[in-house]
Design a protein around this motif. Structure first.
Motif, PDB file in Angstrom:
ATOM      1  N   PHE A 123       0.794  -1.222   0.000  1.00 36.04           N
ATOM      2  CA  PHE A 123       0.000   0.000   0.000  1.00 36.04           C
ATOM      3  C   PHE A 123       0.831   1.278   0.000  1.00 36.04           C
ATOM      4  CE2 PHE A 123      -2.734  -3.234   2.005  1.00 36.04           C
ATOM      5  CZ  PHE A 123      -3.817  -3.177   1.124  1.00 36.04           C
ATOM      6  N   ALA A 124       2.000   1.239   0.665  1.00 37.03           N
ATOM      7  CA  ALA A 124       2.813   2.451   0.725  1.00 37.03           C
ATOM      8  C   ALA A 124       3.803   2.539  -0.420  1.00 37.03           C
ATOM      9  CB  ALA A 124       3.558   2.526   2.060  1.00 37.03           C
ATOM     10  N   GLY A 125       4.131   1.430  -1.034  1.00 34.04           N
ATOM     11  CA  GLY A 125       5.032   1.443  -2.194  1.00 34.04           C
ATOM     12  C   GLY A 125       6.479   1.193  -1.836  1.00 34.04           C
ATOM     13  N   ASP A 126       7.041   1.935  -0.896  1.00 32.65           N
ATOM     14  CA  ASP A 126       8.442   1.782  -0.505  1.00 32.65           C
ATOM     15  C   ASP A 126       8.494   1.539   0.991  1.00 32.65           C
ATOM     16  OD1 ASP A 126      10.303   2.186  -2.807  1.00 32.65           O
ATOM     17  OD2 ASP A 126       9.097   3.989  -3.008  1.00 32.65           O
ATOM     18  N   ALA A 154      18.618  12.827  -0.995  1.00 33.10           N
ATOM     19  CA  ALA A 154      19.038  12.620  -2.387  1.00 33.10           C
ATOM     20  C   ALA A 154      19.105  11.137  -2.720  1.00 33.10           C
ATOM     21  CB  ALA A 154      20.400  13.276  -2.619  1.00 33.10           C
ATOM     22  N   LEU A 155      19.609  10.323  -1.788  1.00 34.26           N
ATOM     23  CA  LEU A 155      19.675   8.883  -2.028  1.00 34.26           C
ATOM     24  C   LEU A 155      18.283   8.289  -2.195  1.00 34.26           C
ATOM     25  CD1 LEU A 155      21.217   6.211  -2.159  1.00 34.26           C
ATOM     26  CD2 LEU A 155      21.123   6.124   0.337  1.00 34.26           C
ATOM     27  N   LEU A 156      17.355   8.687  -1.340  1.00 29.93           N
ATOM     28  CA  LEU A 156      15.995   8.152  -1.443  1.00 29.93           C
ATOM     29  C   LEU A 156      15.341   8.563  -2.756  1.00 29.93           C
ATOM     30  CD1 LEU A 156      14.709   8.658   2.212  1.00 29.93           C
ATOM     31  CD2 LEU A 156      15.474   6.545   1.121  1.00 29.93           C
ATOM     32  N   LEU A 157      15.595   9.787  -3.217  1.00 30.11           N
ATOM     33  CA  LEU A 157      15.025  10.218  -4.497  1.00 30.11           C
ATOM     34  C   LEU A 157      15.577   9.400  -5.657  1.00 30.11           C
ATOM     35  CD1 LEU A 157      14.960  14.116  -4.160  1.00 30.11           C
ATOM     36  CD2 LEU A 157      13.006  12.570  -4.344  1.00 30.11           C
ATOM     37  N   LEU A 164      13.497   1.331  -6.025  1.00 25.11           N
ATOM     38  CA  LEU A 164      14.522   0.460  -5.447  1.00 25.11           C
ATOM     39  C   LEU A 164      14.635   0.618  -3.942  1.00 25.11           C
ATOM     40  CD1 LEU A 164      17.491   0.559  -7.979  1.00 25.11           C
ATOM     41  CD2 LEU A 164      15.869  -1.256  -7.572  1.00 25.11           C
ATOM     42  N   GLY A 165      14.032   1.672  -3.392  1.00 26.30           N
ATOM     43  CA  GLY A 165      14.128   1.865  -1.956  1.00 26.30           C
ATOM     44  C   GLY A 165      13.538   0.700  -1.182  1.00 26.30           C
ATOM     45  N   ARG A 166      12.421   0.179  -1.693  1.00 23.16           N
ATOM     46  CA  ARG A 166      11.776  -0.948  -1.004  1.00 23.16           C
ATOM     47  C   ARG A 166      12.688  -2.167  -0.958  1.00 23.16           C
ATOM     48  NH1 ARG A 166       6.918  -2.510  -5.010  1.00 23.16           N
ATOM     49  NH2 ARG A 166       6.608  -0.269  -5.036  1.00 23.16           N
ATOM     50  N   TRP A 167      13.429  -2.392  -2.046  1.00 27.60           N
ATOM     51  CA  TRP A 167      14.263  -3.597  -2.096  1.00 27.60           C
ATOM     52  C   TRP A 167      15.552  -3.407  -1.304  1.00 27.60           C
ATOM     53  CZ3 TRP A 167      10.579  -6.360  -3.287  1.00 27.60           C
ATOM     54  CH2 TRP A 167       9.716  -6.098  -4.352  1.00 27.60           C
ATOM     55  N   ALA A 168      16.132  -2.205  -1.337  1.00 27.06           N
ATOM     56  CA  ALA A 168      17.351  -1.965  -0.559  1.00 27.06           C
ATOM     57  C   ALA A 168      17.077  -2.074   0.940  1.00 27.06           C
ATOM     58  CB  ALA A 168      17.922  -0.584  -0.896  1.00 27.06           C
ATOM     59  N   LEU A 169      16.062  -1.345   1.413  1.00 27.01           N
ATOM     60  CA  LEU A 169      15.738  -1.397   2.830  1.00 27.01           C
ATOM     61  C   LEU A 169      15.130  -2.744   3.212  1.00 27.01           C
ATOM     62  CD1 LEU A 169      14.320   2.204   3.368  1.00 27.01           C
ATOM     63  CD2 LEU A 169      16.598   1.331   3.885  1.00 27.01           C
ATOM     64  N   GLY A 170      14.420  -3.372   2.277  1.00 30.14           N
ATOM     65  CA  GLY A 170      13.874  -4.700   2.556  1.00 30.14           C
ATOM     66  C   GLY A 170      14.974  -5.721   2.798  1.00 30.14           C
ATOM     67  N   ALA A 281      19.364  -6.182  -9.648  1.00 30.93           N
ATOM     68  CA  ALA A 281      18.851  -6.086 -11.015  1.00 30.93           C
ATOM     69  C   ALA A 281      18.409  -4.663 -11.330  1.00 30.93           C
ATOM     70  CB  ALA A 281      17.685  -7.058 -11.202  1.00 30.93           C
ATOM     71  N   GLY A 282      17.822  -3.964 -10.356  1.00 29.52           N
ATOM     72  CA  GLY A 282      17.331  -2.617 -10.598  1.00 29.52           C
ATOM     73  C   GLY A 282      18.415  -1.565 -10.679  1.00 29.52           C
ATOM     74  N   ARG A 283      19.567  -1.817 -10.083  1.00 31.45           N
ATOM     75  CA  ARG A 283      20.640  -0.820 -10.111  1.00 31.45           C
ATOM     76  C   ARG A 283      21.107  -0.537 -11.530  1.00 31.45           C
ATOM     77  NH1 ARG A 283      25.197  -2.116  -5.671  1.00 31.45           N
ATOM     78  NH2 ARG A 283      26.167  -0.425  -6.831  1.00 31.45           N
ATOM     79  N   ALA A 284      21.008  -1.525 -12.415  1.00 29.68           N
ATOM     80  CA  ALA A 284      21.442  -1.320 -13.798  1.00 29.68           C
ATOM     81  C   ALA A 284      20.528  -0.341 -14.539  1.00 29.68           C
ATOM     82  CB  ALA A 284      21.483  -2.662 -14.538  1.00 29.68           C
ATOM     83  N   ARG A 285      19.311  -0.132 -14.042  1.00 29.16           N
ATOM     84  CA  ARG A 285      18.361   0.758 -14.719  1.00 29.16           C
ATOM     85  C   ARG A 285      18.364   2.164 -14.139  1.00 29.16           C
ATOM     86  NH1 ARG A 285      15.103  -3.688 -13.492  1.00 29.16           N
ATOM     87  NH2 ARG A 285      13.886  -2.390 -12.053  1.00 29.16           N
ATOM     88  N   LEU A 286      19.206   2.411 -13.150  1.00 23.14           N
ATOM     89  CA  LEU A 286      19.227   3.735 -12.534  1.00 23.14           C
ATOM     90  C   LEU A 286      19.701   4.795 -13.519  1.00 23.14           C
ATOM     91  CD1 LEU A 286      20.681   3.064  -8.967  1.00 23.14           C
ATOM     92  CD2 LEU A 286      18.387   3.828  -9.535  1.00 23.14           C
ATOM     93  N   GLY A 287      19.119   5.966 -13.425  1.00 26.15           N
ATOM     94  CA  GLY A 287      19.511   7.072 -14.290  1.00 26.15           C
ATOM     95  C   GLY A 287      18.936   8.368 -13.765  1.00 26.15           C
ATOM     96  N   LEU A 288      19.312   9.467 -14.407  1.00 27.35           N
ATOM     97  CA  LEU A 288      18.814  10.782 -14.018  1.00 27.35           C
ATOM     98  C   LEU A 288      17.493  11.059 -14.702  1.00 27.35           C
ATOM     99  CD1 LEU A 288      22.090  12.903 -14.284  1.00 27.35           C
ATOM    100  CD2 LEU A 288      21.005  12.078 -12.203  1.00 27.35           C
ATOM    101  N   ASP A 289      16.625  11.771 -14.022  1.00 25.18           N
ATOM    102  CA  ASP A 289      15.385  12.257 -14.617  1.00 25.18           C
ATOM    103  C   ASP A 289      15.687  13.614 -15.239  1.00 25.18           C
ATOM    104  OD1 ASP A 289      12.890  13.003 -15.368  1.00 25.18           O
ATOM    105  OD2 ASP A 289      11.985  12.909 -13.370  1.00 25.18           O
TER     106      ASP A 289
END
Length: 456
Positions: A123-126, A154-157, A164-170, A281-289
């Protein structure tokens, strides 16, 4: 530096500029343009330079050290808490162990937090849970650097862009619970191996068959792994008093360990591994908006229209006298430049062959032009002539530092005063102190031989 850290610094710089206004980034932009690449790469190069200059890169290293210390502290706390759960579940052996109270002590909080994590994820997403937020808070506190306050948001953004926040903290939360439950399991094994425990269950309003069904239902999965399940007769008999038979004690012990392993450790292990796989797996898709306003404002400065649309006109001629042209063909070139000299002083001196003259820098446009040339064609040796009768103000010193970073080797030539004029020793001392702080070599006589040959 990893891709995540570069993106992290970009976000930290963007947030800082949003709150405090644009930074002085002339040199950073020139270096980013000279490095080339797409807009995202240039923004990362700019952010890396600004972070190193303004201390945020050092703050990031401090944050990482704080994060490691916070993780170590939480791991120790989790291990000790798990050991405490094990002791609380079995007691000192003087009284029989109520198996379902023991089971509640071992798995109750674990199951509640696991349910909370699942609901937060849905429900909360992250969802990082309280442990994840505690780790972030401790990391900032242990870093002991004022600038880390900008790094955590900045890291959370950055992580939220790809969820990816959910998976890192999870991964962190499940890992800590795994350590805690492992500590409880080890304490149970140690206590059961060194003490004699009797097991009972007690009730006032429930029937025997309910406990029989519940015990056998919970023991079905552990039984697949080889753990024992007490027989129905043993379960019924344990409702009156703790059985003295060794077989009954061993069956209850095996059942308790199996339930803790299957419903405690294995879910945390599997969920932690799942979160870790999704994280990597998600770290490879990280990029700037790049659609964010802060990055859009940088587009024209870092990716000029002439680069995006093609060069429409020939480039203007380089500095008079052609130092840039010389440096373009001779990477070992030497260059002499003067900063804000008196017009009455004869300049330039007679230069040896191979040494180019960049003139006298008096205006902002001249400085900008030379710095752009040096970013593309850095000389091997650069001598900067200064008049020590002028005070070493902050703008001049910043220019000297930027010029020095554009050459392989730099010397500052402090010119002698004209005949008949005395030099203020206190002001000269200020120049020496300022240049030493910038780690620049200064010379009181003309360094022309050094410019020509590379040595004195």
């Amino acid at each position: 530096m990893t891709t995540l850290e570069r993106l992290w610094l970009c976000e930290a710089i963007r947030l800082r500029e949003e709150h405090a206004g644009p930074l002085e980034d002339g040199e950073a932009n020139r270096r980013a343009v000279a490095a080339g690449g797409a807009l995202g790469q240039r923004i990362q190069a700019r952010a890396g330079f600004l972070a190193a200059r303004d201390g945020q890169l050092e703050a990031l290293q401090h944050w990482r050290q704080g994060a490691r210390l916070a993780l170590l502290a939480l791991l120790v706390l989790a291990l000790l808490s798990g050991a405490g759960l094990g002791f609380a579940a079995l007691g000192d052996g003087q009284r029989p162990v109520n198996v379902f109270w023991a089971l509640g002590s071992l798995l109750g909080l674990h199951l509640l937090t696991l349910l909370g994590w699942a609901l937060g994820l849905a429900f909360a997403g992250d969802s990082g849970g309280a442990l994840g937020r505690l780790w972030l808070w401790l990391s900032g506190k242990l870093a002991r650097d004022a600038q880390v306050a900008q790094l955590a948001p900045a890291l959370l953004l950055v992580l939220q862009r790809q969820r990816l926040g959910r998976w890192a903290l999870g991964s962190l939360v499940h890992g800590l619970w795994l350590v805690a439950l492992l500590g409880a399991l080890l304490i149970l094994l140690a206590l059961l191996a060194t003490r004699r425990y009797g097991f009972v269950w007690e009730t006032t309003i429930l029937g025997d068959e309910l406990f029989v069904a519940l015990t056998q239902g919970l023991g079905a999965l552990p039984a697949l792994l080889g753990f024992a399940v007490p027989a129905p007769e043993t379960i019924r008999a344990s409702g009156a008093a703790a059985l003295a038979e060794p077989g009954a004690r061993q069956a209850w012990s095996s059942w308790l360990l199996g339930v803790l392993l299957v419903y405690g450790l294995l879910p945390r292990l599997l969920l932690g591994a799942f979160c870790a796989v999704r994280w990597y797996a998600g770290r490879a898709r990280l990029g700037l908006d790049l659609g964010l306003p802060g990055y859009q404002l940088l587009r024209e400065r870092l990716l000029p229209s002439s680069e995006r649309l093609g060069v429409l006109d020939p480039a203007p001629a380089p500095l008079a006298g052609g130092p840039a042209a010389r440096l373009a063909t001779d990477s070992d070139g030497a260059l002499l430049v003067a900063v804000e000299l008196d017009e009455r002083r004869a300049w330039p001196p007679k230069l040896p062959a191979g040494v180019a003259d960049a003139g006298v820098l008096d205006s902002r446009e001249q400085r900008q032009h030379l710095l752009e040339q040096l970013s593309r064609f850095p000389p091997a040796r650069l001598a900067i002539a200064c008049d020590p009768r002028r005070s070493p103000d902050r703008g001049t010193l910043a220019l000297l530092g930027e010029l020095a970073r554009s050459a392989a080797s730099t010397r500052v030539w402090l010119l002698a005063p004209p005949p008949g004029e005395a030099l203020d020793s206190e002001r000269l001392g200020d120049w020496h102190a300022a240049l030493e702080q910038l780690q620049l070599v200064h010379a009181d006589s003309a360094p022309l031989r050094w410019l020509e040959t590379g040595h004195d």
